[in-house]
Design an enzyme around this catalytic site. Structure first.
Site, PDB file in Angstrom:
ATOM      1  N   ASN A   1       0.799  -1.229   0.000  1.00 27.17           N
ATOM      2  CA  ASN A   1       0.000   0.000   0.000  1.00 27.17           C
ATOM      3  C   ASN A   1       0.835   1.284   0.000  1.00 27.17           C
ATOM      4  O   ASN A   1       0.392   2.321   0.484  1.00 27.17           O
ATOM      5  CB  ASN A   1      -1.016  -0.028   1.140  1.00 27.17           C
ATOM      6  CG  ASN A   1      -0.360  -0.086   2.500  1.00 27.17           C
ATOM      7  OD1 ASN A   1       0.857  -0.124   2.596  1.00 27.17           O
ATOM      8  ND2 ASN A   1      -1.163  -0.067   3.552  1.00 27.17           N
TER       9      ASN A   1
ATOM     10  N   GLU B   1       8.440   5.113  16.293  1.00 27.67           N
ATOM     11  CA  GLU B   1       8.861   4.788  14.925  1.00 27.67           C
ATOM     12  C   GLU B   1       9.973   5.729  14.449  1.00 27.67           C
ATOM     13  O   GLU B   1      10.914   5.292  13.779  1.00 27.67           O
ATOM     14  CB  GLU B   1       7.644   4.846  13.992  1.00 27.67           C
ATOM     15  CG  GLU B   1       6.635   3.740  14.301  1.00 27.67           C
ATOM     16  CD  GLU B   1       5.280   3.914  13.633  1.00 27.67           C
ATOM     17  OE1 GLU B   1       4.415   3.047  13.841  1.00 27.67           O
ATOM     18  OE2 GLU B   1       5.078   4.908  12.899  1.00 27.67           O
TER      19      GLU B   1
END
Ligand code: CMP
Length: 138
Positions: free
Chosen positions: A113, A127
């Site tokens: 995606n 992250e």
């Protein structure tokens, strides 16, 4: 409130040559890039990054995919960055993504995606720190 989110342009989009076009959309939407690098995740690193999904049936496929080619990781800053960026990229499944979103334009399936966007401020920090030292975050 000005805050930060983390993104990765994934291997499918990288290998199709869409990195520049995606960065332009991000830039035009008013996000400030405060850290960026192109790298190639090993399977071990991809497995670590997506460890929260390790019980999901698609985990192995996800790790294979994310280590298939280079990615571009970046930290972005904007007012309400997490939510605004998720609007810009569109739904996880490109078939459900709104017209004009990055996934509608460049993604091919729910797995492949094109781009990642953090789902919370806490995950954005986790992250970001996975890829960038504090000295690399401007
Ligand atoms: P992202 O939201 O960036 O992080 C989790 C990823 O898991 C997601 O993008 C997809 O790439 C992948 N993913 C989520 N759901 C599925 C699924 N049903 N099948 C395969 N991959 C998935």
């Amino acid at each position: 409130m000005i805050n930060r989110t983390f993104t990765m342009i994934k291997p499918d989009a990288t290998l199709k040559g869409h990195t520049g076009a995606i960065l332009k959309i991000i830039n035009d939407a008013g996000f400030r890039i405060i850290a960026m690098k192109m790298t190639h995740l090993s399977k071990i690193k991809a497995a670590q990054f997506y460890e929260v999904h390790k019980e999901r049936p698609f985990y192995k496929e996800l790790v294979e995919f994310m280590s298939r080619g280079p990615i571009t990781a970046a930290i972005l800053e904007k007012e309400n960055a997490v939510e605004e960026f998720r609007k810009l990229i569109g739904a996880t499944n490109p078939a459900q993504a709104d017209e004009g979103t990055i996934r509608k334009l460049f993604a091919t399936s729910v797995g492949e995606n094109a781009i990642h966007g953090s789902d919370s401020d806490d995950n954005a920090r986790i992250e970001s720190d996975f890829f960038f030292s504090k000295l690399e975050q401007f």
